[in-house]
Design an enzyme around this catalytic site. Structure first.
Site, PDB file in Angstrom:
ATOM      1  N   CYS A   1       7.921  -9.234  38.765  1.00 48.20           N
ATOM      2  CA  CYS A   1       8.331  -9.651  40.115  1.00 48.20           C
ATOM      3  C   CYS A   1       9.840  -9.841  40.257  1.00 48.20           C
ATOM      4  O   CYS A   1      10.333 -10.071  41.356  1.00 48.20           O
ATOM      5  CB  CYS A   1       7.604 -10.941  40.505  1.00 48.20           C
ATOM      6  SG  CYS A   1       8.190 -12.374  39.583  1.00 48.20           S
TER       7      CYS A   1
ATOM      8  N   CYS B   1       7.812 -17.081  33.651  1.00 46.10           N
ATOM      9  CA  CYS B   1       8.111 -16.675  35.016  1.00 46.10           C
ATOM     10  C   CYS B   1       7.501 -17.768  35.882  1.00 46.10           C
ATOM     11  O   CYS B   1       6.286 -17.965  35.868  1.00 46.10           O
ATOM     12  CB  CYS B   1       7.465 -15.334  35.349  1.00 46.10           C
ATOM     13  SG  CYS B   1       7.516 -14.974  37.122  1.00 46.10           S
TER      14      CYS B   1
ATOM     15  N   GLU C   1     -12.955 -11.077 -10.692  1.00 42.39           N
ATOM     16  CA  GLU C   1     -12.200 -12.215 -10.161  1.00 42.39           C
ATOM     17  C   GLU C   1     -11.247 -11.786  -9.051  1.00 42.39           C
ATOM     18  O   GLU C   1     -10.998 -10.596  -8.874  1.00 42.39           O
ATOM     19  CB  GLU C   1     -11.445 -12.916 -11.299  1.00 42.39           C
ATOM     20  CG  GLU C   1     -10.697 -12.009 -12.232  1.00 42.39           C
ATOM     21  CD  GLU C   1     -10.219 -12.752 -13.497  1.00 42.39           C
ATOM     22  OE1 GLU C   1      -9.024 -12.682 -13.772  1.00 42.39           O
ATOM     23  OE2 GLU C   1     -11.041 -13.397 -14.179  1.00 42.39           O
TER      24      GLU C   1
ATOM     25  N   ASP D   1      -2.400 -12.634  -4.691  1.00 45.23           N
ATOM     26  CA  ASP D   1      -1.137 -12.023  -4.321  1.00 45.23           C
ATOM     27  C   ASP D   1      -0.018 -13.046  -4.463  1.00 45.23           C
ATOM     28  O   ASP D   1       0.386 -13.693  -3.504  1.00 45.23           O
ATOM     29  CB  ASP D   1      -1.249 -11.525  -2.872  1.00 45.23           C
ATOM     30  CG  ASP D   1      -0.293 -10.390  -2.606  1.00 45.23           C
ATOM     31  OD1 ASP D   1       0.367  -9.950  -3.565  1.00 45.23           O
ATOM     32  OD2 ASP D   1      -0.220  -9.948  -1.449  1.00 45.23           O
TER      33      ASP D   1
ATOM     34  N   TYR E   1      -5.249 -17.093 -15.546  1.00 46.39           N
ATOM     35  CA  TYR E   1      -6.261 -16.072 -15.806  1.00 46.39           C
ATOM     36  C   TYR E   1      -6.116 -15.411 -17.171  1.00 46.39           C
ATOM     37  O   TYR E   1      -6.739 -14.403 -17.441  1.00 46.39           O
ATOM     38  CB  TYR E   1      -6.279 -15.009 -14.703  1.00 46.39           C
ATOM     39  CG  TYR E   1      -4.942 -14.396 -14.357  1.00 46.39           C
ATOM     40  CD1 TYR E   1      -4.227 -13.654 -15.286  1.00 46.39           C
ATOM     41  CD2 TYR E   1      -4.407 -14.562 -13.087  1.00 46.39           C
ATOM     42  CE1 TYR E   1      -3.002 -13.100 -14.966  1.00 46.39           C
ATOM     43  CE2 TYR E   1      -3.191 -14.008 -12.758  1.00 46.39           C
ATOM     44  CZ  TYR E   1      -2.484 -13.273 -13.698  1.00 46.39           C
ATOM     45  OH  TYR E   1      -1.275 -12.733 -13.386  1.00 46.39           O
TER      46      TYR E   1
ATOM     47  N   GLU F   1      -0.981 -16.717 -12.077  1.00 43.56           N
ATOM     48  CA  GLU F   1      -0.264 -16.348 -10.866  1.00 43.56           C
ATOM     49  C   GLU F   1       0.255 -17.602 -10.165  1.00 43.56           C
ATOM     50  O   GLU F   1      -0.497 -18.560  -9.965  1.00 43.56           O
ATOM     51  CB  GLU F   1      -1.253 -15.603  -9.953  1.00 43.56           C
ATOM     52  CG  GLU F   1      -0.645 -14.652  -8.988  1.00 43.56           C
ATOM     53  CD  GLU F   1      -0.211 -13.309  -9.597  1.00 43.56           C
ATOM     54  OE1 GLU F   1      -0.278 -13.142 -10.835  1.00 43.56           O
ATOM     55  OE2 GLU F   1       0.209 -12.454  -8.808  1.00 43.56           O
TER      56      GLU F   1
ATOM     57  N   ASP G   1       2.251   1.596  -3.507  1.00 39.32           N
ATOM     58  CA  ASP G   1       1.223   2.133  -4.404  1.00 39.32           C
ATOM     59  C   ASP G   1       1.088   3.644  -4.225  1.00 39.32           C
ATOM     60  O   ASP G   1       0.911   4.383  -5.195  1.00 39.32           O
ATOM     61  CB  ASP G   1      -0.141   1.481  -4.124  1.00 39.32           C
ATOM     62  CG  ASP G   1      -0.186   0.036  -4.612  1.00 39.32           C
ATOM     63  OD1 ASP G   1       0.709  -0.356  -5.376  1.00 39.32           O
ATOM     64  OD2 ASP G   1      -1.128  -0.683  -4.213  1.00 39.32           O
TER      65      ASP G   1
ATOM     66  N   CYS H   1      11.769 -11.549  35.377  1.00 36.74           N
ATOM     67  CA  CYS H   1      10.379 -11.136  35.164  1.00 36.74           C
ATOM     68  C   CYS H   1      10.248  -9.626  35.391  1.00 36.74           C
ATOM     69  O   CYS H   1      10.652  -9.125  36.441  1.00 36.74           O
ATOM     70  CB  CYS H   1       9.462 -11.892  36.132  1.00 36.74           C
ATOM     71  SG  CYS H   1       7.766 -11.277  36.120  1.00 36.74           S
TER      72      CYS H   1
ATOM     73  N   ALA I   1       0.834  -1.201   0.000  1.00 30.42           N
ATOM     74  CA  ALA I   1       0.000   0.000   0.000  1.00 30.42           C
ATOM     75  C   ALA I   1       0.871   1.255   0.000  1.00 30.42           C
ATOM     76  O   ALA I   1       0.558   2.250  -0.667  1.00 30.42           O
ATOM     77  CB  ALA I   1      -0.915   0.001   1.216  1.00 30.42           C
TER      78      ALA I   1
ATOM     79  N   LYS J   1      -7.885 -10.926  -7.092  1.00 33.87           N
ATOM     80  CA  LYS J   1      -6.524 -10.514  -7.451  1.00 33.87           C
ATOM     81  C   LYS J   1      -5.573 -11.231  -6.502  1.00 33.87           C
ATOM     82  O   LYS J   1      -5.433 -10.856  -5.339  1.00 33.87           O
ATOM     83  CB  LYS J   1      -6.352  -9.002  -7.331  1.00 33.87           C
ATOM     84  CG  LYS J   1      -4.982  -8.530  -7.803  1.00 33.87           C
ATOM     85  CD  LYS J   1      -4.921  -7.022  -7.878  1.00 33.87           C
ATOM     86  CE  LYS J   1      -3.667  -6.543  -8.586  1.00 33.87           C
ATOM     87  NZ  LYS J   1      -2.425  -7.035  -7.981  1.00 33.87           N
TER      88      LYS J   1
ATOM     89  N   LYS K   1      -7.997  -2.345  -5.525  1.00 36.01           N
ATOM     90  CA  LYS K   1      -7.145  -2.726  -4.394  1.00 36.01           C
ATOM     91  C   LYS K   1      -7.906  -2.524  -3.092  1.00 36.01           C
ATOM     92  O   LYS K   1      -8.592  -1.522  -2.919  1.00 36.01           O
ATOM     93  CB  LYS K   1      -5.877  -1.855  -4.387  1.00 36.01           C
ATOM     94  CG  LYS K   1      -4.938  -2.169  -5.526  1.00 36.01           C
ATOM     95  CD  LYS K   1      -4.097  -3.389  -5.184  1.00 36.01           C
ATOM     96  CE  LYS K   1      -2.757  -3.294  -5.870  1.00 36.01           C
ATOM     97  NZ  LYS K   1      -1.639  -3.260  -4.988  1.00 36.01           N
TER      98      LYS K   1
ATOM     99  N   CYS L   1       4.001 -14.381  41.553  1.00 36.54           N
ATOM    100  CA  CYS L   1       4.197 -13.199  40.695  1.00 36.54           C
ATOM    101  C   CYS L   1       2.869 -12.441  40.589  1.00 36.54           C
ATOM    102  O   CYS L   1       1.845 -13.016  40.190  1.00 36.54           O
ATOM    103  CB  CYS L   1       4.665 -13.622  39.309  1.00 36.54           C
ATOM    104  SG  CYS L   1       4.704 -12.254  38.136  1.00 36.54           S
TER     105      CYS L   1
ATOM    106  N   LYS M   1     -12.654  -7.256 -15.468  1.00 36.90           N
ATOM    107  CA  LYS M   1     -12.247  -7.302 -16.872  1.00 36.90           C
ATOM    108  C   LYS M   1     -13.474  -7.223 -17.769  1.00 36.90           C
ATOM    109  O   LYS M   1     -14.486  -7.876 -17.491  1.00 36.90           O
ATOM    110  CB  LYS M   1     -11.508  -8.616 -17.154  1.00 36.90           C
ATOM    111  CG  LYS M   1     -10.233  -8.781 -16.331  1.00 36.90           C
ATOM    112  CD  LYS M   1      -9.605 -10.151 -16.510  1.00 36.90           C
ATOM    113  CE  LYS M   1      -8.306 -10.235 -15.702  1.00 36.90           C
ATOM    114  NZ  LYS M   1      -7.742 -11.582 -15.674  1.00 36.90           N
TER     115      LYS M   1
END
Ligand code: IVH
Length: 675
Positions: free
Chosen positions: A410, A425, A113, A117, A224, A172, A35, A407, A32, A115, A313, A430, A289
């Site tokens: 304690c 721990c 369809e 990754d 695809y 893909e 992009d 820890c 992201a 996408k 996206k 504790c 498409k």
């Protein structure tokens, strides 16, 4: 920075990320963020035509190939897709298509369809025989990965009754989510680096010099695009070409649909967003498409992408932010979990300020350090986690973070077992452990002491009235009544509730004690087998292991727990206050959910996800990860996954409030459902 400098900076930055992503399979920023850089560059280039440059990275796809694999020139370039991010942009794209064609947008048919990754692959067939497979590379020249692709199970080597001559099948290469988890478990077991996400896993697995290594990785290929060089198959519609690919034995996207007009197309693209976590592959968007091939030909392409297709996206589930500090929390079993304190970021609609780092090895493997820029992921209803640190070449980093030796609460030394990934721990006193134990002890899945929640537990600890669960039973009305938020009535009520819990069956007490690895299912089996706590405490390790559902790990945990001094004292005190400590006859669990599929989403009080699923299974049911028409009901806990709830509504599957989960387990049904 002025616009010219900004353009130069963006071009350099994008080039650097392209190389990291395409050549080294090791992106340093989330998609992201990448992009956003590309968008900014395109906007600036559009606003300032004087900066135009045909060689700008904004005009090219991907990065030149590395030199490990032989270069392959594609018969036809592999194009990329332009992106849109919301309904308005998607609608505008459809309108542009319609305008260019001189048609009404409503008359267009689209295929929508997933996408996926993964990474793009082009496979060439000559006379129906596979001859070559190549990665995208820069779109013109890719890398020859033929030998590796021959090892992918769903790439057919020959195509039955294929036309003579050349054709290319594009699609893909990806790792299904399940296969990705298995691959990472395998990497972990062998002490090798884990992959940050399925895409990196797929890329790293495909681009192996030794095809035997590729073969050992669970790669899949989804087709695809059929590039029918010479146009021998003469399809009218894109979807027909996909059907042909499926007949040849290629995997195609089962979720793809054909939609007529813009509103249906928009709705279907949103469907993918809602259901992204229910699919077997990781997707980062939907691809839309134009279905009619003659219209596609008229729409044509820009230098980098077709005009007849677009990617929608989805909002990112990964963001970068600054890691402020790494801290360690102590749970009720004493487990020390490192977590990241972050500069708050909004991810997928919620603000994230803390993220888990799981355990010591994970921090070391990811080498994240205070002050680092880190990638944070929050996907679906899972706990936010740190994916990786972002490389910042010129920044001075803090030294590697070290797991504390003691820890943080304690000061007791922290211990890690020989083949364990977790650190504990082991101080039974504790304060952090005692607090978590008390909360758990009273919780709904355990003794269900009404009126004793997190806040009141904190209060009782703060004023020093309670130091151990056994102290609860000596609380008197006059101790509680003066406390803030209490009065005579609520003090009396709580004392009564606490007293009532002493008649709980042994199985619930065992759950309440919070013995490591002992969830409700094991607790019930142990209670049924031994009948009384006394018998359980006397049992040998071998005898414990004979109990159904109790393996060596649980057996050892119970065996050790009952022998701790602290436990012996606590149990003696509980016996003194009249705790029953026996499992009444007839609590044998009935198969209340025999043959029923119960889907759980969100957090349930008193049950971890695994425990909830085990509890369903123990009653004869199943607990699948997704909702279908066969689902009996969906149990909705805190922060449920939106997609499961929506899907249940669509299919008319009942939604059961998570607070009624135990009722469901006990009776196999429910009295109220959520709207
Ligand atoms: S079509 C000429 N369909 O996304 C059209 N691409 O960001 C070529 N991708 O390069 C692409 N799922 O690697 C298409 N259903 C899908 C896809 C898909 C994933 C990838 C592909 C493409 C990239 C563009």
């Amino acid at each position: 920075m002025n616009a010219a400098q900004r353009v130069a900076w963006l071009r350099a930055e994008i080039t650097r990320h392209n190389e990291a992503y395409f050549v080294h399979d090791a992106p340093v920023i989330p998609d992201a963020d990448y992009d956003a850089l590309v968008r900014e560059l395109r906007t600036l280039e559009a606003e300032h035509p004087e900066f135009a440059d045909a060689n700008s990275v904004s005009q090219r796809v991907g990065a030149p190939s590395s030199n490990v694999f032989a270069p392959v020139r594609h018969d036809e370039p592999l194009q990329s897709l332009d992106n849109v991010f919301d309904d308005a942009e998607l609608r505008a794209w459809a309108q542009r298509c319609a305008n260019a064609l001189g048609l009404e947008a409503e008359s267009l048919s689209f295929v929508v369809e997933p996408k996926i990754d993964g990474l793009a692959l082009s496979i060439t067939y000559v006379n129906g025989e596979m001859v070559q497979a190549a990665t995208r590379g820069d779109g013109i020249v890719g890398e020859d990965v033929t030998d590796n692709v021959r090892t992918i199970h769903n790439v057919p080597a020959t195509l039955a009754s294929a036309p003579e001559g050349r054709l290319a099948v594009r699609g893909e290469v990806f790792l299904a989510k399940e296969d990705f988890d298995a691959l990472n478990a395998h990497q972990r077991a062998r002490g090798e680096r884990e992959f940050a996400n399925p895409r990196n896993g797929a890329a790293g697995s495909l681009r192996q010099k030794d095809p035997a290594v590729s073969a050992s990785r669970p790669l899949s290929f989804l087709a695809y695009q059929l590039v029918d060089i010479g146009d021998q198959l003469a399809f009218t519609w894109y979807h027909e070409s996909i059907d042909q690919l499926a007949r040849w034995g290629f995997l195609t996207a089962g979720e793809s649909t054909r939609e007529h007009g813009v509103p249906a197309m928009l709705a279907r693209s949103r469907w993918f967003e809602e259901h992204r976590h229910d699919l077997v592959y990781q997707i980062d968007g939907a691809v839309i498409k134009v279905d009619e091939l003659a219209l596609r030909a008229r729409l044509g392409s820009t230098s980098r992408a077709p005009r007849w297709a677009i990617a929608r996206k989805f909002p990112p589930e990964e963001r970068t932010t600054r890691l402020v500090a790494i801290e360690v929390s102590i749970g009720r079993t004493g487990r020390a979990t490192p977590y990241a304190v972050l500069e708050p970021v909004v991810i997928a609609g919620s603000t994230v300020a803390l993220a888990t780092l799981h355990n010591q090895d994970q921090v070391a493997a990811k080498d994240v350090r205070p002050g680092d820029l880190v990638i944070v992921r929050k996907a679906g209803d899972v706990i936010p986690e740190i994916v990786a640190a972002v490389a910042e070449p010129n920044r001075h980093r803090a030294p590697p973070w070290e797991f504390p030796a003691t820890c943080p609460v304690c000061g007791h030394p922290l211990t890690r077992g020989a083949d364990e990934s977790d650190t504990y721990c082991l101080n039974p006193r504790c304060p952090a452990r005692v607090r978590e134990q008390l909360i758990h002890f009273a919780s709904r899945g355990a003794l269900d002491i009404e009126g004793l929640g997190e806040q009141r537990v904190g209060q009782l600890l703060d004023v020093g009235l309670v130091h151990d669960v056994a102290d609860l039973f000596s609380l008197r009305v006059e101790d509680l009544a003066p406390l803030e938020g209490f009065g005579d009535l609520s003090a009396t009520g709580l004392v009564r509730q606490i007293a009532a819990s002493t008649s709980a069956p042994l199985s619930r007490l065992l759950v309440a004690l919070g013995i490591r690895h002992v969830g409700p299912v094991a607790a019930r089996e142990l209670a049924r087998h031994f009948g009384t706590y006394e018998a359980l405490a006397r049992a040998s390790l071998e005898e414990l292991e004979t109990v159904e559902g109790v393996g060596p790990v649980i057996a050892l945990s119970v065996f050790t727990y009952v022998r701790l001094d602290d436990t012996v004292q606590r149990m003696a005190r509980l016996a003194d206050v009249g705790f029953s400590m026996r499992e009444p006859e007839g609590t044998a669990r009935a198969a209340t959910l025999a043959g029923r599929a119960v889907v759980v989403t969100g957090a349930l009080t008193g049950f971890t996800r695994d425990e909830a699923e085990a509890a369903v299974v123990a009653r004869g049911g199943t607990s699948p990860g997704s909702v279908s028409t066969r689902t009996y009901c969906v149990v909705v806990g805190e922060s449920p996954g939106a997609s499961k709830v929506t899907r249940a509504r669509e299919l008319g599957v009942p939604l059961v409030d998570g607070t009624h989960f135990e009722e469901l387990l006990r009776t196999g049904t429910w009295t109220t459902t959520l709207a």
